[in-house]
Design a protein around this motif. Structure first.
Motif, PDB file in Angstrom:
ATOM      1  N   SER A 108       0.819  -1.213   0.000  1.00 20.92           N
ATOM      2  CA  SER A 108       0.000   0.000   0.000  1.00 20.92           C
ATOM      3  C   SER A 108       0.852   1.262   0.000  1.00 20.92           C
ATOM      4  O   SER A 108       0.321   2.374  -0.042  1.00 20.92           O
ATOM      5  CB  SER A 108      -0.926   0.001   1.222  1.00 20.92           C
ATOM      6  OG  SER A 108      -1.807  -1.090   1.177  1.00 20.92           O
ATOM      7  N   ALA A 124      -5.011   6.571   5.700  1.00 18.96           N
ATOM      8  CA  ALA A 124      -5.374   6.286   4.310  1.00 18.96           C
ATOM      9  C   ALA A 124      -6.534   5.288   4.251  1.00 18.96           C
ATOM     10  O   ALA A 124      -7.450   5.430   3.426  1.00 18.96           O
ATOM     11  CB  ALA A 124      -4.166   5.751   3.545  1.00 18.96           C
ATOM     12  N   GLU A 125      -6.511   4.288   5.116  1.00 17.30           N
ATOM     13  CA  GLU A 125      -7.590   3.291   5.150  1.00 17.30           C
ATOM     14  C   GLU A 125      -8.906   3.927   5.608  1.00 17.30           C
ATOM     15  O   GLU A 125      -9.972   3.613   5.072  1.00 17.30           O
ATOM     16  CB  GLU A 125      -7.207   2.113   6.049  1.00 17.30           C
ATOM     17  CG  GLU A 125      -6.074   1.269   5.510  1.00 17.30           C
ATOM     18  CD  GLU A 125      -6.395   0.570   4.210  1.00 17.30           C
ATOM     19  OE1 GLU A 125      -7.423  -0.139   4.140  1.00 17.30           O
ATOM     20  OE2 GLU A 125      -5.615   0.727   3.245  1.00 17.30           O
ATOM     21  N   ALA A 127      -9.704   7.091   5.186  1.00 16.30           N
ATOM     22  CA  ALA A 127     -10.122   7.974   4.092  1.00 16.30           C
ATOM     23  C   ALA A 127     -10.761   7.194   2.941  1.00 16.30           C
ATOM     24  O   ALA A 127     -11.716   7.678   2.320  1.00 16.30           O
ATOM     25  CB  ALA A 127      -8.927   8.784   3.581  1.00 16.30           C
ATOM     26  N   ARG A 128     -10.249   6.028   2.656  1.00 13.84           N
ATOM     27  CA  ARG A 128     -10.810   5.271   1.529  1.00 13.84           C
ATOM     28  C   ARG A 128     -12.018   4.423   1.922  1.00 13.84           C
ATOM     29  O   ARG A 128     -12.655   3.814   1.071  1.00 13.84           O
ATOM     30  CB  ARG A 128      -9.745   4.472   0.808  1.00 13.84           C
ATOM     31  CG  ARG A 128      -9.227   3.248   1.418  1.00 13.84           C
ATOM     32  CD  ARG A 128      -8.142   2.598   0.515  1.00 13.84           C
ATOM     33  NE  ARG A 128      -7.791   1.299   1.003  1.00 13.84           N
ATOM     34  CZ  ARG A 128      -8.313   0.155   0.583  1.00 13.84           C
ATOM     35  NH1 ARG A 128      -9.217   0.159  -0.371  1.00 13.84           N
ATOM     36  NH2 ARG A 128      -7.932  -0.989   1.099  1.00 13.84           N
ATOM     37  N   GLY A 129     -12.344   4.396   3.218  1.00 11.55           N
ATOM     38  CA  GLY A 129     -13.536   3.679   3.671  1.00 11.55           C
ATOM     39  C   GLY A 129     -13.409   2.170   3.567  1.00 11.55           C
ATOM     40  O   GLY A 129     -14.409   1.480   3.385  1.00 11.55           O
ATOM     41  N   SER A 130     -12.200   1.658   3.737  1.00 16.91           N
ATOM     42  CA  SER A 130     -11.969   0.215   3.650  1.00 16.91           C
ATOM     43  C   SER A 130     -12.504  -0.490   4.893  1.00 16.91           C
ATOM     44  O   SER A 130     -12.883   0.153   5.882  1.00 16.91           O
ATOM     45  CB  SER A 130     -10.469  -0.058   3.533  1.00 16.91           C
ATOM     46  OG  SER A 130      -9.825   0.230   4.768  1.00 16.91           O
ATOM     47  N   GLY A 133     -10.260   0.542   7.647  1.00 17.08           N
ATOM     48  CA  GLY A 133     -10.600   1.898   8.062  1.00 17.08           C
ATOM     49  C   GLY A 133     -11.885   1.993   8.856  1.00 17.08           C
ATOM     50  O   GLY A 133     -12.029   2.846   9.733  1.00 17.08           O
TER      51      GLY A 133
END
Length: 140
Positions: A108, A124-125, A127-130, A133
């Motif tokens: 990543s 980052a996780e 923010a990306r809605g994973s 995250g």
């Protein structure tokens, strides 16, 4: 990474609260059941980020509920509590999950060996809605 041991502790609690059916014969090892193993990795990564990053917390109730759900899925697939415990408590599985998590973070674009790298990965996780995250909350 200490995350697999945290998962083991949470699943041990789940075992005490949720009883599963007797396992069917000839089931593949849980490590080969993608819907269980992959989700254990995601939960472990979230815990690791929260453990190592002072500006990110794990959503404990959401995580525990997710782990109970994984335990229920494994039970519904026919795995016994003993089989699930053996997977969760295995030092070999812990090392394998740790290696997978380290590789995932590196792939990543982040450094899994530093707090800064794990914080950046966690943000980052989020923010990306994973899935990872979704278990985290940014305190900064």
């Amino acid at each position: 990474m200490t995350s697999f041991k945290h998962i083991a502790s949470s699943l041990t609690l789940a075992f005490a609260l949720i009883a599963g059916p007797v396992a069917a014969a000839d089931l593949p090892p849980l490590r080969e059941v993608k819907e269980i193993d992959q989700n254990m990795l995601w939960a472990g990564l979230a815990i690791e980020v929260a453990d190592e990053c002072p500006t990110i917390d794990v959503k404990k109730m959401k995580g525990l509920s997710f782990l109970w759900g994984l335990k229920s899925k494994a039970s519904a697939l026919g795995y016994s509590d003993d089989e699930i415990r053996a997977y969760v408590d295995s030092d070999a599985e812990e090392a394998r999950i740790r290696d997978l998590g380290t590789a995932y973070i590196r792939a990543s674009g982040f450094d899994p060996t530093t707090s800064e790298g794990l914080c950046a990965f966690g943000k980052a996780e989020i923010a990306r809605g994973s899935i990872i995250g979704s278990f985290l909350k940014d305190k900064s």
